[in-house]
Design an enzyme around this catalytic site. Structure first.
Site, PDB file in Angstrom:
ATOM      1  N   LYS A 159       0.829  -1.203   0.000  1.00 53.31           N
ATOM      2  CA  LYS A 159       0.000   0.000   0.000  1.00 53.31           C
ATOM      3  C   LYS A 159       0.862   1.251   0.000  1.00 53.31           C
ATOM      4  O   LYS A 159       1.611   1.503   0.941  1.00 53.31           O
ATOM      5  CB  LYS A 159      -0.896   0.050   1.240  1.00 53.31           C
ATOM      6  CG  LYS A 159      -1.904   1.193   1.145  1.00 53.31           C
ATOM      7  CD  LYS A 159      -2.527   1.569   2.467  1.00 53.31           C
ATOM      8  CE  LYS A 159      -1.841   2.711   3.155  1.00 53.31           C
ATOM      9  NZ  LYS A 159      -1.877   3.998   2.437  1.00 53.31           N
TER      10      LYS A 159
ATOM     11  N   GLY B 193       3.972   3.253  13.679  1.00 51.87           N
ATOM     12  CA  GLY B 193       4.778   2.062  13.977  1.00 51.87           C
ATOM     13  C   GLY B 193       4.375   1.438  15.304  1.00 51.87           C
ATOM     14  O   GLY B 193       4.268   0.214  15.424  1.00 51.87           O
TER      15      GLY B 193
ATOM     16  N   GLU C  72      10.580   0.766   9.903  1.00 51.18           N
ATOM     17  CA  GLU C  72      11.537   1.844   9.606  1.00 51.18           C
ATOM     18  C   GLU C  72      10.810   3.144   9.909  1.00 51.18           C
ATOM     19  O   GLU C  72       9.905   3.533   9.164  1.00 51.18           O
ATOM     20  CB  GLU C  72      11.939   1.806   8.125  1.00 51.18           C
ATOM     21  CG  GLU C  72      12.521   0.489   7.668  1.00 51.18           C
ATOM     22  CD  GLU C  72      13.966   0.281   8.102  1.00 51.18           C
ATOM     23  OE1 GLU C  72      14.548   1.194   8.712  1.00 51.18           O
ATOM     24  OE2 GLU C  72      14.491  -0.808   7.837  1.00 51.18           O
TER      25      GLU C  72
ATOM     26  N   CYS D 201      13.611  10.754   6.269  1.00 48.68           N
ATOM     27  CA  CYS D 201      13.592  10.207   7.630  1.00 48.68           C
ATOM     28  C   CYS D 201      14.943  10.405   8.315  1.00 48.68           C
ATOM     29  O   CYS D 201      15.009  10.628   9.505  1.00 48.68           O
ATOM     30  CB  CYS D 201      13.233   8.739   7.581  1.00 48.68           C
ATOM     31  SG  CYS D 201      14.230   7.845   6.389  1.00 48.68           S
TER      32      CYS D 201
ATOM     33  N   GLU E  62      10.537  15.347  15.396  1.00 49.43           N
ATOM     34  CA  GLU E  62      10.770  15.311  13.953  1.00 49.43           C
ATOM     35  C   GLU E  62       9.835  16.311  13.264  1.00 49.43           C
ATOM     36  O   GLU E  62       8.627  16.263  13.442  1.00 49.43           O
ATOM     37  CB  GLU E  62      10.482  13.898  13.433  1.00 49.43           C
ATOM     38  CG  GLU E  62      10.809  13.735  11.972  1.00 49.43           C
ATOM     39  CD  GLU E  62      10.450  12.351  11.442  1.00 49.43           C
ATOM     40  OE1 GLU E  62       9.362  11.844  11.760  1.00 49.43           O
ATOM     41  OE2 GLU E  62      11.263  11.785  10.689  1.00 49.43           O
TER      42      GLU E  62
HETATM   43  P1  NAP Z   1       2.624   7.646   8.383  1.00 51.37           P
HETATM   44  O1  NAP Z   1       1.562   8.612   8.655  1.00 51.37           O
HETATM   45  O2  NAP Z   1       3.070   6.761   9.495  1.00 51.37           O
HETATM   46  O3  NAP Z   1       2.124   6.775   7.153  1.00 51.37           O
HETATM   47  C1  NAP Z   1       2.911   5.771   6.574  1.00 51.37           C
HETATM   48  C2  NAP Z   1       2.014   4.770   5.899  1.00 51.37           C
HETATM   49  O4  NAP Z   1       1.237   4.074   6.869  1.00 51.37           O
HETATM   50  C3  NAP Z   1       1.028   5.386   4.928  1.00 51.37           C
HETATM   51  O5  NAP Z   1       0.884   4.529   3.818  1.00 51.37           O
HETATM   52  C4  NAP Z   1      -0.225   5.436   5.776  1.00 51.37           C
HETATM   53  O6  NAP Z   1      -1.384   5.475   5.007  1.00 51.37           O
HETATM   54  C5  NAP Z   1      -0.130   4.146   6.552  1.00 51.37           C
HETATM   55  N1  NAP Z   1      -0.919   4.103   7.787  1.00 51.37           N
HETATM   56  C6  NAP Z   1      -1.458   5.126   8.491  1.00 51.37           C
HETATM   57  N2  NAP Z   1      -2.081   4.653   9.605  1.00 51.37           N
HETATM   58  C7  NAP Z   1      -1.929   3.311   9.602  1.00 51.37           C
HETATM   59  C8  NAP Z   1      -2.334   2.257  10.486  1.00 51.37           C
HETATM   60  N3  NAP Z   1      -3.011   2.497  11.605  1.00 51.37           N
HETATM   61  N4  NAP Z   1      -1.988   0.989  10.182  1.00 51.37           N
HETATM   62  C9  NAP Z   1      -1.276   0.726   9.070  1.00 51.37           C
HETATM   63  N5  NAP Z   1      -0.876   1.671   8.188  1.00 51.37           N
HETATM   64  C10 NAP Z   1      -1.185   2.955   8.454  1.00 51.37           C
HETATM   65  O7  NAP Z   1       3.945   8.340   7.862  1.00 51.37           O
HETATM   66  P2  NAP Z   1       4.054   9.417   6.707  1.00 51.37           P
HETATM   67  O8  NAP Z   1       3.595  10.711   7.274  1.00 51.37           O
HETATM   68  O9  NAP Z   1       3.436   8.910   5.463  1.00 51.37           O
HETATM   69  O10 NAP Z   1       5.643   9.426   6.469  1.00 51.37           O
HETATM   70  C11 NAP Z   1       6.499  10.198   7.196  1.00 51.37           C
HETATM   71  C12 NAP Z   1       7.193   9.383   8.274  1.00 51.37           C
HETATM   72  O11 NAP Z   1       7.872   8.276   7.703  1.00 51.37           O
HETATM   73  C13 NAP Z   1       8.248  10.158   8.991  1.00 51.37           C
HETATM   74  O12 NAP Z   1       8.134   9.970  10.367  1.00 51.37           O
HETATM   75  C14 NAP Z   1       9.546   9.572   8.471  1.00 51.37           C
HETATM   76  O13 NAP Z   1      10.640   9.723   9.318  1.00 51.37           O
HETATM   77  C15 NAP Z   1       9.171   8.170   8.252  1.00 51.37           C
HETATM   78  N6  NAP Z   1      10.093   7.512   7.310  1.00 51.37           N
HETATM   79  C16 NAP Z   1      10.999   6.613   7.799  1.00 51.37           C
HETATM   80  C17 NAP Z   1      11.898   5.987   6.946  1.00 51.37           C
HETATM   81  C18 NAP Z   1      12.899   4.991   7.465  1.00 51.37           C
HETATM   82  O14 NAP Z   1      13.461   4.259   6.656  1.00 51.37           O
HETATM   83  N7  NAP Z   1      13.154   4.927   8.755  1.00 51.37           N
HETATM   84  C19 NAP Z   1      11.856   6.267   5.590  1.00 51.37           C
HETATM   85  C20 NAP Z   1      10.927   7.190   5.116  1.00 51.37           C
HETATM   86  C21 NAP Z   1      10.042   7.801   6.003  1.00 51.37           C
HETATM   87  P3  NAP Z   1      -2.030   6.895   4.597  1.00 51.37           P
HETATM   88  O15 NAP Z   1      -1.011   7.675   3.865  1.00 51.37           O
HETATM   89  O16 NAP Z   1      -3.131   6.509   3.717  1.00 51.37           O
HETATM   90  O17 NAP Z   1      -2.432   7.553   5.854  1.00 51.37           O
END
Ligand code: NAP
Ligand code: MG
Length: 485
Positions: A190, A247, A264, A298, A395
């Site tokens: 997804k 996470g 991650e 990230c 962050e």
């Molecule tokens: P996010 O809000 O956690 O969303 C990530 C993904 O999870 C999206 O596809 C989201 O869907 C989905 N999601 C949301 N709620 C969920 C749930 N309850 N159960 C399962 N999936 C769910 O993060 P983001 O705002 O898209 O991305 C930014 C974050 O990613 C930052 O904190 C960044 O540091 C982190 N990141 C980490 C890495 C790494 O390798 N460590 C790499 C890149 C990014 P929707 O978009 O449809 O809500």
């Protein structure tokens, strides 16, 4: 036009990447069992271009029933085809996906820039080539797993549920899909709500590659789509990249099940400049560390630590360099900082900038006219920052840097490690021994020396502490998708 800054010394004529060669459908369905199927709810959502707020395409919203269909297709493909196929044959498919993606690299780069707001320079030179290279790299491992894990019997896990964020949409899909396929697993992936389009283009390539139906399924959506994957009883592994908050929800949801997971998550990485560092290169490294991809990284070097005796010089040079950065149209090849991915993310960044001001930190933003439409944030730094300030702890995920100073090695190690996160760090110094000392003491998954934000498919990536666990990339990345006997 990309040129927004009012400095006199840097004037480039606009150089827009063309969009006539890309093919986008008006409406995208779900890619399940090798076919494009309508969502059972009949609902679609809009994917817009954050650079001008224009509609790019309508995308299907998958609900629990659609996710169930995708998981069933992945299970059937796993049992009947993929787990039985000779590894060398699996490798050929992965290799073919890499080749097809490479052939259409320009189209992928433009769509990524349109959908995510990232600059064409980055999507063209970083995201897309790296995504191809991940497929090439893992294609190479598919028939050599006995050498990756000598004297062990390697078993695949089954169906992998993969959930990715919006900051590196295609690259994150490649990080997840390539090792899963190489180890004999099937996939339900997804993409994030605001950036589904390159994952859907990847689905087209997968279709074209002749990969057996159901081996990779792409379900787009938001809200509860991701949770439906996490909670599906027939998923064997969850690979998640995203925020620490989500996470934690996922960890709770799968506690007590047999599902394996890799998470991650977020970061607040320290970029450390010692007084013997090559200053101009370090300033470039600071810029690359935090302004690259609008700070939507990230592992962004979002906390800068400069040795006190060179702080004035570094900050002066940094401000000068910031004034030469172009903010604007992501499709202009001159642009350094493109559009913030969404209105919500821009609001979050602006909220943190206000918090920084309220906390008494001193702000410096470049003087540039931002485009009237779209979501933009000028490069921003905060000095006079205390370790306890919210802007130095949380962050922000935007082009916002906090700057602190230090005197001794022990002090900076202590300050850098004083964070709930531990994803990455940068160290700038002339002394090799100091680099090795810091790499062992910094609690960060990746430590770059005299560079920042460098990636390679052969190199593992992942965090400590609240930045998650498990590694992606390299030999380590295979580990996350196998059971070793
Ligand atoms: P996010 O809000 O956690 O969303 C990530 C993904 O999870 C999206 O596809 C989201 O869907 C989905 N999601 C949301 N709620 C969920 C749930 N309850 N159960 C399962 N999936 C769910 O993060 P983001 O705002 O898209 O991305 C930014 C974050 O990613 C930052 O904190 C960044 O540091 C982190 N990141 C980490 C890495 C790494 O390798 N460590 C790499 C890149 C990014 P929707 O978009 O449809 O809500
Ligand atoms: Mg979009």
């Amino acid at each position: 036009m990309a040129k927004q800054n009012k400095t006199e010394s840097w004037e480039y004529a606009p150089s827009l990447e063309g969009t006539s060669h890309i093919q986008l459908k008006k409406k995208y369905d779900l890619f399940i069992d090798g076919k494009w199927v309508k969502p059972t709810s009949g609902k679609y959502f809009s994917s817009i271009n954050p650079a001008n707020e224009e509609l790019l395409a309508e995308v299907a919203h998958a609900n629990e029933a659609d996710v169930d269909l995708a998981v069933k297709a992945a299970r059937k493909a796993y049992n009947n085809v993929w787990s039985k196929m000779a590894p060398l044959e699996r490798a050929k498919y992965i290799y073919r996906i890499a080749r097809l993606m490479q052939e259409r690299a320009r189209e992928f780069a433009v769509i990524e820039s349109l959908d995510a707001g990232k600059t064409i320079r980055e999507s063209r030179d970083i995201d897309v080539p790296l995504a191809c290279n991940h497929f090439f790299y893992y294609a190479g491992w598919a028939d050599k797993l006995e050498y990756a894990f000598p004297n062990r019997k390697v078993e695949s896990l089954g169906v992998a549920g993969q959930i990715i964020p919006w900051n590196f949409p295609l690259l994150m899909a490649a990080w997840k899909i390539a090792p899963a396929l190489a180890t004999g697993n099937t996939v339900v992936l997804k993409p994030a709500e605001t950036t589904s389009l390159t994952a859907l283009k990847l689905a087209e390539i997968i279709e074209e590659s002749g990969l057996p139906a159901g081996v990779v399924n792409i379900v787009t959506g938001y809200g509860d789509t991701g949770a439906a994957i996490v909670n599906h009883p027939d998923v064997n592994k969850i690979a998640f990249t995203g925020s620490t908050a989500v996470g934690k929800i996922i960890q709770k949801a799968i506690a007590g099940t047999t599902k394996k997971s890799t998470l991650e998550l977020g970061g607040k990485s320290a970029n450390i400049i010692f007084d013997d560092a090559p200053i101009d290169q370090a300033v470039e490294g600071i810029v690359n560390g935090i302004f690259f991809n609008q700070g939507h990284v990230c592992c962004a070097g979002s906390r800068l630590f400069v040795q006190e005796n060179i702080a004035d010089k570094v900050i002066r040079k940094l401000k000068q360099r910031m004034e030469s950065l172009y903010v604007g149209n992501p499709l202009d090849k001159n642009t350094d900082i493109g559009a913030i991915n969404s209105k919500e993310q821009l609001e979050t960044i602006n909220k943190y900038i206000q918090i920084g001001k309220n906390e008494g930190a001193e702000i410096y933003q470049t003087k540039c006219d931002l485009p009237k439409k779209g979501y933009y944030c000028p490069p921003t730094i905060f000095t006079n920052v205390a370790q306890s300030n919210i802007i130095a702890q949380e962050e922000i995920f935007g082009p916002v840097l906090t700057i602190q100073t230090f005197r001794t090695v022990d002090e900076v190690i202590q300050k850098a490690n004083n964070s709930p996160y531990g994803l990455a760090a940068g160290v700038w110094t002339d002394k090799g021994s100091r680099i090795f000392n810091l790499t062992t003491k910094l609690r960060a998954g990746v430590v770059w020396a005299n560079t920042y934000n460098k990636f390679d498919p052969t190199s593992p990536f992942g965090g400590y502490k609240e930045s998650g666990f498990g590694r992606e990339g390299g030999l380590h990345g295979l580990n996350a998708y196998v059971k070793l006997n």
